[in-house]
Motif scaffolding. Structure first.
Motif, PDB file in Angstrom:
ATOM      1  N   GLU A 196      -6.599  -1.224  -3.924  1.00 31.59           N
ATOM      2  CA  GLU A 196      -7.042  -0.469  -5.103  1.00 31.59           C
ATOM      3  C   GLU A 196      -8.285  -1.059  -5.745  1.00 31.59           C
ATOM      4  O   GLU A 196      -8.885  -0.450  -6.635  1.00 31.59           O
ATOM      5  N   ILE A 240      -8.033  -3.147 -12.770  1.00 30.87           N
ATOM      6  CA  ILE A 240      -6.647  -2.684 -12.642  1.00 30.87           C
ATOM      7  C   ILE A 240      -5.785  -3.374 -13.696  1.00 30.87           C
ATOM      8  O   ILE A 240      -5.748  -4.608 -13.775  1.00 30.87           O
ATOM      9  N   ASN A 248       0.794  -1.226   0.000  1.00 28.21           N
ATOM     10  CA  ASN A 248       0.000   0.000   0.000  1.00 28.21           C
ATOM     11  C   ASN A 248       0.826   1.275   0.000  1.00 28.21           C
ATOM     12  O   ASN A 248       0.318   2.324  -0.390  1.00 28.21           O
TER      13      ASN A 248
END
Length: 370
Positions: free
Chosen positions: A317, A204, A128
């Protein structure tokens, strides 16, 4: 003799994957005995103006610690390694283990303590809050798993790892758009009839920024939307054990029945915590050079014509709310040579027998990415 391919790969990792900048602190995390890539990375990081910091790992010594560990011991290790990780700007792991089953005899309660109290704590920080990239590095053990000579595997490895990721990135854009517009997903194949929703969740692109080799687009299912049955047709190594013939039955998102060649240990893993029986990732693999599994997740999850459906933690995400100490990418290959299969988005067939069937996604088929 110096292999120019090693320097080229180090340059890709530093300049493209991590985008190392002046003053960046870069943790080089080395697993296994071969250090030529680590040496090349040190040079490239210095040339980019960064500061390389090297950590050496030894699986046999990790195993010895885990055999006698305690929660207090894991908390202590996590305390110091988390502090270092929090001070890093970039992270690169070079994994070249000699024995993928080194941790196979660690008792489940000890492995759970390691997973929950150390690995999740330290590597959530890495995922992260650093610009990170993880890769394997070729050795005879990997060549053996791939069923290849060491020299042939090294040639394969560098072809796979240095694919044109910028071209791949552009070709992925229409798939991202389709996934972000889609609601209902239906996957069919031998032993598989699975439905779920991906509505409202981002997609993603993975084109060389976080994993090498790379080549996948992932999202996550709505947590409680998964229903049906999924039979994986590749073997998978997790926590030092090789699993085969994994089959999951889902009801309202939860894995309610799980079987494999080692059903008892499979269910031990799935009982790690509540989130381990829910899915944190759904992804399509597209690397044009990877065709067959080799018991190495970083390669297997990128197999062209494959998808993986991941019990455990969702990525930040693309967060569907599922939290877990585990994240286990298990792969199903849908090419015709593996039995075929179909994927539908909102009733439209988008991939059949591993090949995209709609014109905007055809650039992702292997012949167009090589």
């Amino acid at each position: 003799m110096h292999d120019a391919r090693v320097s080229d790969l180090a340059r890709l990792l530093v300049q493209y994957s991590m985008e190392v900048k002046q003053g960046d602190k870069v943790l080089v995390d080395l697993f296994g005995g071969r250090d030529e890539l680590a040496r090349a990375l040190i040079d490239e990081v210095f040339q980019a103006g960064g500061y390389p910091l090297v950590q050496l790992n030894h699986d046999a010594l990790l195993r010895r610690q885990l055999l006698f560990t305690s929660e207090e011991h894991m908390d202590l290790l996590a305390k110091y390694d988390l502090a270092r990780m929090q001070d890093m700007d970039c992270y690169v792991a070079i994994r070249g283990r000699q024995n993928i089953n080194e941790l196979a005899d660690v008792p489940p309660d000890k492995m759970k303590a390691y997973t929950e109290r150390y690995h999740r704590v330290v590597h959530n920080e890495r995922i992260n809050n650093t610009r990170w990239v993880v890769l394997r590095y070729p050795n005879p053990s990997m060549a053996q798993l791939a069923g290849m000579s060491t020299e042939a595997f090294e040639d394969f490895y560098f072809n796979v790892c240095t694919v044109d990721y910028q071209r791949m990135d552009q070709a992925m854009k229409p798939l991202v758009e389709r996934m972000e517009k889609a609601d209902h997903v239906h996957i069919k194949g031998p032993g598989t009839d699975l439905t779920f929703s991906i509505k409202g969740l981002p997609a993603i692109k993975c084109a060389g920024k976080a994993n090498i080799p790379d080549g996948e687009v992932f999202t996550a299912p709505v947590r409680e939307s998964v229903n049906g049955v999924l039979t994986y047709n590749t073997s998978s190594v997790y926590q030092g054990t090789t699993f085969e013939n994994i089959r999951f039955e889902f009801q309202n998102g939860k894995i309610v029945k799980a079987t494999a060649n080692n059903t008892e240990k499979l269910n031990h893993i799935l009982d790690t915590d509540e989130g381990a029986r829910y899915i944190g990732e759904f992804s399509l693999g597209v690397n044009p050079h990877i065709h067959h599994p080799m018991l190495d997740t970083l390669f297997d999850e990128k197999i062209n014509g494959s998808f993986h459906f991941t019990p455990g933690r969702a990525y930040e995400e693309c967060n569907n709310g599922n939290k877990s100490a585990i994240h286990w990418d298990i792969v199903n290959i849908q090419r015709s040579d593996y039995g075929g299969g179909e994927i539908y988005f909102d009733g439209e067939l988008i991939r059949k027998d591993g090949l995209f069937t709609v014109s905007d996604l055809e650039p992702l088929n292997p012949e167009n990415l090589k």
